[in-house]
Design an enzyme around this catalytic site. Structure first.
Site, PDB file in Angstrom:
ATOM      1  N   GLU A  37       1.007  -1.436  -0.058  1.00 44.62           N
ATOM      2  CA  GLU A  37       0.196  -0.019  -0.080  1.00 44.62           C
ATOM      3  C   GLU A  37       0.665   1.306   0.172  1.00 44.62           C
ATOM      4  OE1 GLU A  37      -3.656  -1.850   2.710  1.00 44.62           O
ATOM      5  OE2 GLU A  37      -1.981  -0.835   3.738  1.00 44.62           O
ATOM      6  N   ASP A 224     -12.044  -5.549  -1.439  1.00 47.25           N
ATOM      7  CA  ASP A 224     -12.741  -6.705  -1.539  1.00 47.25           C
ATOM      8  C   ASP A 224     -14.297  -6.355  -0.862  1.00 47.25           C
ATOM      9  OD1 ASP A 224     -12.634  -7.517   1.735  1.00 47.25           O
ATOM     10  OD2 ASP A 224     -10.944  -6.546   0.861  1.00 47.25           O
TER      11      ASP A 224
END
Length: 266
Positions: A37, A224
């Site tokens: 990230e 997700d």
């Protein structure tokens, strides 16, 4: 921010906070849990790794820093677990890094950036980027009077109406826990908290920052769909890299907006 142990009268502390809100933002700490990230943003902002750590000897925490658009930018990544070699995700590492970075770097603003699960029932889709309006925990279950509220630990994010209007980000509540998946008790808590996205760090960062009175915003990109058809772990891994890139783009836009502004102008 008033240093711990500062015994000045409350009105003095309030006056300093008022002055801080009107001064241009200078130092930003960006807390990101995973290296995947963090690196797109590190590269985007052209930051360098700090080879002379300001943190206690032996901790695996990594600081990337540099000057970007006249801002002193610090990205804090909790590093890898010294035994298993995986990212130090979760609330414990997030709390420690937040506390240590506030003490060492004295930021004007904290940005907790990262990926998150989203709920299609609340309108979330893969790749959506949210600015969290509020944080809470979903897995600190203490079914006792008052202590139940303590466990949930709701905290408001720093209000940024001008940033929100300019960048047109989605807004929603963030719920935090120490599991990637979601058991029925977690789901009930998340629904009760009216959360749109769930992560593993945000509410921990919020708790520490609130204690030490450092304004904090939360930027979360959806990897997700928690209430979708695909297994969470599979969908998370499939989307982690592209969504992390989108996260880096979004945080860069936020930093660009912040340049030259004071807290009250956000």
């Amino acid at each position: 921010m008033v240093p711990p142990g500062d015994e000045r009268p409350p009105q003095v502390a309030e006056a300093k906070e008022c002055m801080a809100s009107k001064a241009p933002i200078s130092t930003i700490v960006i807390i990101i849990a995973m290296q995947t990230e963090a690196l797109p943003l590190v590269n985007k902002l052209n930051l360098s790794q700090d080879l002379h750590s300001q943190f206690p000897e032996g901790v695996p925490w990594v600081r990337y820093h540099g000057s970007y658009n006249n801002l002193n930018i610090n990205i804090l990544w909790p590093g890898k677990d010294t035994v298993l070699g995986v990212d130090n995700v979760g609330t414990v590492s997030a709390s420690l890094v937040t506390y240590a970075s506030i003490q060492a770097l004295k930021p004007d603003l904290i940005i907790n950036a990262g990926t998150a699960g989203g709920f299609k029932a609340k309108g979330a889709s893969i790749g959506d980027v949210y600015l969290a309006s509020e944080t809470s925990f979903y897995d600190r279950r203490i079914p006792l009077p008052i202590k139940q509220l303590y466990g949930i630990c709701s905290r408001q994010a720093f209000s940024t109406p001008n940033l929100l209007k300019e960048l047109n980000l989605k807004v929603g509540k963030l719920s935090t826990g120490n599991s990637l998946d979601m058991c029925p008790q977690d789901e009930a808590s998340i629904i009760a908290n009216d959360a749109v996205v769930k992560d593993m760090e945000g509410a921990a960062v919020a708790y520490v920052a609130n204690l030490l009175k450092v304004p904090t915003i939360f930027i979360k990109a959806v990897t997700d769909i928690v209430d979708g058809d695909k297994p969470t772990a599979e969908e998370f891994l499939q989307n982690l890299a592209p969504v992390s890139a989108a996260l880096g783009e979004a945080v860069t836009r936020v930093v660009d907006f912040i340049e030259g502004k004071c807290l009250s102008e956000l």
